[in-house]
Design an enzyme around this catalytic site. Structure first.
Site, short mmCIF file in Angstrom:
data_model
loop_
_atom_site.label_atom_id
_atom_site.label_comp_id
_atom_site.label_asym_id
_atom_site.label_seq_id
_atom_site.Cartn_x
_atom_site.Cartn_y
_atom_site.Cartn_z
N SER A 1 13.43 2.56 -52.11
CA SER A 1 14.05 1.68 -51.12
C SER A 1 13.03 0.64 -50.66
O SER A 1 12.49 -0.09 -51.47
CB SER A 1 14.61 2.52 -49.97
OG SER A 1 15.50 1.76 -49.19
N LYS B 1 30.32 -5.86 -28.22
CA LYS B 1 29.00 -5.42 -27.78
C LYS B 1 28.81 -3.91 -27.90
O LYS B 1 27.68 -3.42 -27.86
CB LYS B 1 28.75 -5.84 -26.32
CG LYS B 1 28.44 -7.32 -26.16
CD LYS B 1 27.18 -7.71 -26.91
CE LYS B 1 25.93 -7.11 -26.29
NZ LYS B 1 24.70 -7.53 -26.97
#
Length: 285
Positions: A102, A154
């Site tokens: 990764s 949010k």
């Protein structure tokens, strides 16, 4: 002092021994970090990288052992290495230890050549987001979650509320963009060395031996063997370390940290340690 004296001598008088600076980039890749939770980030590695490229040497060797982490910090470290390699006109030789997966592999492709052990783990070219959800637990213990926002998105993916389909779709769209950046970077650096394999960019990972077949690494070997073969039997490896204060990390009269700071860091460290353990565990380490 010896190196400085050697530089002042005429070239014909200088020692023929080559010294190669070595950087160890070992650990998970995360922003922040500190003495209680060391990690790899541009902030924690920039000084080491720049110090290595100041050496009067034909190459810089980098040892990588990382399961990944932050894609942003991975790319920032990658870019700093490449910028200095071009600026100083030096070769970068990367050596994989247990794992370069990764984000760890993203940093590895900063190397002009990548070497690995046959049993090293390489690849995992993908993007993952992981978390926990607790909505049923909240109901069971009788706790009500109250969140008030200005802006309807949010509180996206709040772990204490059920997942919403549109939130997951938004997250996956972001992941695809990050994944494309990762793929483009690997293709740019590895070029025609990469084999045309449908699994190459799916997030799978392989041993160093299979990684060689796929073009993810250039050879199977170790740092000492490669450097001494390439630059001579007398080649010396110089590990680049972070500067320490006069009295090291601990103050003259004890710890530099207060008890509340240590307690807070320890509490935070438990969660961070669990995340880091999960990253390593993916690769059986």
């Amino acid at each position: 002092m010896k190196r400085l004296f050697n530089r002042l001598l005429p070239k014909s008088w200088r020692s023929s021994v080559v010294t190669i600076p070595v950087i160890r980039l070992h650990g998970t890749i995360m922003p922040g970090g500190g003495q209680f939770r060391p990690s790899l980030s541009l902030a924690s590695t920039a000084a080491l990288i720049e110090k290595a490229f100041l050496f009067d040497a034909p190459a810089v060797a980098i040892s990588i052992n990382s399961p990944g982490g932050s894609p942003v910090q991975s790319r920032l470290i990658f870019k700093r290495i490449r910028d200095l390699a071009v600026e100083k006109n030096k070769k970068v030789l990367v050596f994989v230890e247990d794992v370069a997966a990764s984000g760890g592999y993203m940093i590895a492709v900063a190397g002009d050549e990548i070497f690995a052990d046959p049993s090293s783990i390489v690849g995992s070219i993908g993007v993952v987001s992981a978390s926990f959800g607790f909505p049923e637990l909240m109901k069971k213990i009788g706790v009500e979650r109250r969140v008030h926002t200005a802006g309807q998105n949010k509180a996206v993916l709040d772990p204490f509320k059920p997942e919403k389909k549109e939130d997951i779709e938004r997250l996956k769209a972001l992941q695809l963009e990050v994944h494309e950046t990762f793929i483009d970077l690997v293709k740019e650096r590895r070029g025609t060395k990469l084999k045309d394999d449908p699994d190459l960019f799916t997030g799978l990972f392989w041993t160093g031996k299979k990684g060689l077949e796929l073009g993810l690494v250039d050879a199977l070997s170790d740092m000492r063997t490669v450097l001494k073969t390439r630059f001579g039997a007398k080649t010396q490896l110089r590990l680049i370390t972070a500067p320490r204060g006069l009295f090291g990390r601990i103050g003259l009269f004890g710890s530099n940290f207060s008890a509340p700071e240590i307690a807070a860091a320890a509490a935070s460290g438990v969660i961070d340690a669990a995340e880091e353990r999960a990253l390593w565990a993916r690769f059986g380490l």
